[in-house]
Write an enzyme that holds these catalytic residues in place. Sequence first.
Site, PDB file in Angstrom:
ATOM      1  N   THR A 125       0.825  -1.213   0.000  1.00 25.78           N
ATOM      2  CA  THR A 125       0.000   0.000   0.000  1.00 25.78           C
ATOM      3  C   THR A 125       0.856   1.258   0.000  1.00 25.78           C
ATOM      4  O   THR A 125       1.980   1.259   0.524  1.00 25.78           O
ATOM      5  CB  THR A 125      -0.911   0.019   1.241  1.00 25.78           C
ATOM      6  OG1 THR A 125      -1.546   1.300   1.369  1.00 25.78           O
ATOM      7  CG2 THR A 125      -0.118  -0.232   2.518  1.00 25.78           C
ATOM      8  N   ASP A 126       0.308   2.330  -0.554  1.00 23.15           N
ATOM      9  CA  ASP A 126       1.021   3.612  -0.508  1.00 23.15           C
ATOM     10  C   ASP A 126       1.111   4.179   0.907  1.00 23.15           C
ATOM     11  O   ASP A 126       1.910   5.074   1.170  1.00 23.15           O
ATOM     12  CB  ASP A 126       0.362   4.633  -1.437  1.00 23.15           C
ATOM     13  CG  ASP A 126      -1.088   4.949  -1.092  1.00 23.15           C
ATOM     14  OD1 ASP A 126      -1.662   4.301  -0.200  1.00 23.15           O
ATOM     15  OD2 ASP A 126      -1.667   5.860  -1.735  1.00 23.15           O
ATOM     16  N   GLU A 127       0.320   3.619   1.837  1.00 23.70           N
ATOM     17  CA  GLU A 127       0.356   4.135   3.213  1.00 23.70           C
ATOM     18  C   GLU A 127       1.695   3.899   3.892  1.00 23.70           C
ATOM     19  O   GLU A 127       1.999   4.548   4.895  1.00 23.70           O
ATOM     20  CB  GLU A 127      -0.788   3.530   4.039  1.00 23.70           C
ATOM     21  CG  GLU A 127      -2.157   3.996   3.590  1.00 23.70           C
ATOM     22  CD  GLU A 127      -3.239   3.718   4.617  1.00 23.70           C
ATOM     23  OE1 GLU A 127      -2.990   3.914   5.820  1.00 23.70           O
ATOM     24  OE2 GLU A 127      -4.336   3.309   4.212  1.00 23.70           O
ATOM     25  N   TYR A 151      -1.553  -0.155  11.134  1.00 19.49           N
ATOM     26  CA  TYR A 151      -1.761  -0.905   9.897  1.00 19.49           C
ATOM     27  C   TYR A 151      -0.604  -0.706   8.931  1.00 19.49           C
ATOM     28  O   TYR A 151       0.013  -1.668   8.454  1.00 19.49           O
ATOM     29  CB  TYR A 151      -3.082  -0.499   9.231  1.00 19.49           C
ATOM     30  CG  TYR A 151      -3.112  -0.798   7.747  1.00 19.49           C
ATOM     31  CD1 TYR A 151      -3.036  -2.113   7.290  1.00 19.49           C
ATOM     32  CD2 TYR A 151      -3.196   0.233   6.804  1.00 19.49           C
ATOM     33  CE1 TYR A 151      -3.036  -2.388   5.920  1.00 19.49           C
ATOM     34  CE2 TYR A 151      -3.204  -0.035   5.443  1.00 19.49           C
ATOM     35  CZ  TYR A 151      -3.119  -1.339   5.008  1.00 19.49           C
ATOM     36  OH  TYR A 151      -3.115  -1.610   3.658  1.00 19.49           O
ATOM     37  N   LYS A 155       2.391  -3.262   7.293  1.00 16.14           N
ATOM     38  CA  LYS A 155       2.627  -3.444   5.862  1.00 16.14           C
ATOM     39  C   LYS A 155       4.059  -3.052   5.498  1.00 16.14           C
ATOM     40  O   LYS A 155       4.710  -3.731   4.688  1.00 16.14           O
ATOM     41  CB  LYS A 155       1.629  -2.630   5.039  1.00 16.14           C
ATOM     42  CG  LYS A 155       0.203  -3.132   5.103  1.00 16.14           C
ATOM     43  CD  LYS A 155       0.046  -4.548   4.577  1.00 16.14           C
ATOM     44  CE  LYS A 155       0.200  -4.637   3.077  1.00 16.14           C
ATOM     45  NZ  LYS A 155      -0.081  -6.010   2.558  1.00 16.14           N
TER      46      LYS A 155
END
Length: 320
Positions: A125-127, A151, A155
């Site tokens: 994810t870009d997060e 979260y 990741k």
Amino acid sequence: MNKSILVTGGAGFIGLNFVYYILKNTPYNVTIIDSLTYASNPAEILQLKPNSRIKFVKGNIINNEDLKKIMNQNYKAIIHFAAESHVDKSIQSAEDFIQTNIVGTYRLIQLLQDGYAEKMIHISTDEVYGTLNKNESAFTEKTPISPNNPYSATKASSDLLVRSYFETFGLPLITTRCSNNFGPFQNKEKFIPTVIYCALHNKKIPVYGDGMQIRDWLFVEDHCTAISSVLERGIPGEVYNIGGGNEKTNIEVVRNILSVMGKSESLIEYVEDRKGHDRRYAINSSKLQKELGWKQMDPFNTSLEKTVAWHINKFKGSSL
């Protein structure tokens, strides 16, 4: 040619869309492993089971006994979607996120290392990049990892595990990092389905803070075509960003949905902002476009209309 792939989390939002894409557009047979959590789509799995190209295994990727059920063959690739992904839940308790996102990824790397697959694509994810200020350039694959919630931290940890096993052992591992997805089969806890549900039932639509948080929206079917490109032409050890190029504020997305549905903006209700709420995400997909030839199909508004129509059909007669 090995025509079998293993899809983890194939009953979830993005994984299920990918399975349907693969069945429609490729000759691959698909083994799905999914623990069928609250965010999965078991009814769709029941419909898929009679398909001779599908094998479904109910199992948790952190459980070695469950993994043995899929170790009776070798795969062209492991496509690793399985993850806990809801930020609010990770803030309440990170335990499941640590187990699934970190330990689960490690278990799959072990399968790859033991020769059960030719390659593995890790869906991230870009997060993991953290947040951007309004005028900063979009994330590239060279942007340092800087997660801001439990979260995204899990990741990022799994991304680093993947990198380390490529660097140390030369394993054929590839990572993709996507922007915010929307489309069919997304769980109702997520932002866009929540807005559609509330608007459909004339309930107040909760909007965090001032609603000016910016996200880069990616239609899930476009995400699937990108992953397929990586599956066929991606280079081991590389990271590929997958973005929609559709930067929208949260409140703009809410208003767009209300407009599509013919609903009043009086349904909007601003609520206390979420802890650790990143202000802006934007992702640069030029590497994927230039090196692998990927491009999106439809503009944001067209994809949003498809999404609204799908969720309205799903939500009719349902209750939260």
